[in-house]
Design an enzyme around this catalytic site. Structure first.
Site, mmCIF file in Angstrom:
data_model
loop_
_atom_site.group_PDB
_atom_site.id
_atom_site.type_symbol
_atom_site.label_atom_id
_atom_site.label_comp_id
_atom_site.label_asym_id
_atom_site.label_seq_id
_atom_site.Cartn_x
_atom_site.Cartn_y
_atom_site.Cartn_z
ATOM 1 N N ASP A 138 0.874 -1.174 0.000
ATOM 2 C CA ASP A 138 0.000 0.000 0.000
ATOM 3 C C ASP A 138 0.909 1.222 0.000
ATOM 4 O O ASP A 138 1.874 1.275 0.771
ATOM 5 C CB ASP A 138 -0.886 0.045 1.249
ATOM 6 C CG ASP A 138 -1.689 -1.226 1.443
ATOM 7 O OD1 ASP A 138 -1.827 -1.999 0.485
ATOM 8 O OD2 ASP A 138 -2.165 -1.437 2.569
ATOM 9 N N GLU A 169 -10.740 3.177 9.578
ATOM 10 C CA GLU A 169 -9.899 3.137 10.775
ATOM 11 C C GLU A 169 -10.450 3.939 11.942
ATOM 12 O O GLU A 169 -9.921 3.854 13.049
ATOM 13 C CB GLU A 169 -8.498 3.664 10.441
ATOM 14 C CG GLU A 169 -7.772 2.911 9.358
ATOM 15 C CD GLU A 169 -6.368 3.437 9.131
ATOM 16 O OE1 GLU A 169 -5.760 3.944 10.103
ATOM 17 O OE2 GLU A 169 -5.886 3.360 7.985
#
Length: 232
Positions: free
Chosen positions: A39, A127
């Site tokens: 990522d 998140e």
């Protein structure tokens, strides 16, 4: 450059054990059969994509495209262009802000994540609850997941941490593929024991072509790349 080439030659001539001890770039993906990827975002700074494409076993990359209603990753366009040029399968992700207008977030993502440039299904980075109670947070999340599905004609991949999933999302995402982040030596188990597709196993990976730390992930069990292929 000469010093770097000499170092690479020196490492190549060493036994495997010695290479692992000396070379910080010799990692799991060099010695196992799992399909690995990374990522990336502007946090990695300048990335030498040709080096990554030519000299690593990374098969895919998820690039940060946007965040919330108006943030655009400043390196996204350059990263996606060069990652494609050098042979990686590319997907894009949006960092979700639960309290930000959902239509505004979707439009922000759509300006960057163009269907014609995607190899992998879009990913939603989840998140934070934004200070919302779990029920209100989930209402916002699932509305946005539905908007993403309608926009791209396929369900997005959901990225989250194991503890966050256990606290807020267990038994609520059964229709979605997951990338679970937990930085341990063993594959994490979710509280509801559900299966998931990808495991992000470190945020401090090293890779030739990137100066700093890199998030690395791999497929779990029998899951394969075809499961997250973008269907046009």
């Amino acid at each position: 450059m000469k010093k770097f080439l000499f170092f690479c030659l020196f490492i190549a001539l060493l036994p495997a054990v010695s290479r692992a001890q000396i070379n910080p770039y010799l990692c799991c993906e060099d010695t196992c059969r799992h399909v690995h990827g990374i990522d990336m975002s502007h946090y990695q700074g300048e990335v030498f994509w040709q080096t990554i494409g030519d000299n690593t076993n990374m098969a895919y990359v998820y690039l940060k495209a946007t965040e919330g209603g108006d943030r655009i990753d400043p390196r996204y366009e350059r990263n996606i262009d060069l990652a494609h040029r050098h042979g990686l399968k590319v997907g894009s992700y949006h960092f979700f802000r639960p309290k930000t207008n959902l239509q505004k977030q979707l439009q922000n993502f759509k300006t960057q994540c163009l269907a014609c440039e995607q190899d992998l299904i879009p990913m939603l980075d989840v998140e934070t609850t934004g200070g919302l109670e779990t029920k209100e947070f989930c209402d916002s999340l699932f509305k946005f997941l539905q908007l993403m599905e309608e926009a791209y004609n396929q369900k997005p991949l959901v990225y989250t941490y194991r503890n966050f999933y256990n606290k807020h999302l267990q038994q609520k995402l059964d229709d979605y593929q997951l990338m679970i982040a937990m930085y341990t030596d063993t594959i994490p188990v979710l509280a509801d024991h559900r299966d998931y597709t990808l495991w992000q196993y470190t945020c401090k990976g090293r890779i030739v072509g990137v100066k700093g730390d890199v998030d690395k992930s791999r497929f779990v069990g029998r899951h394969r790349m075809k499961e997250i292929k973008f269907i046009r």
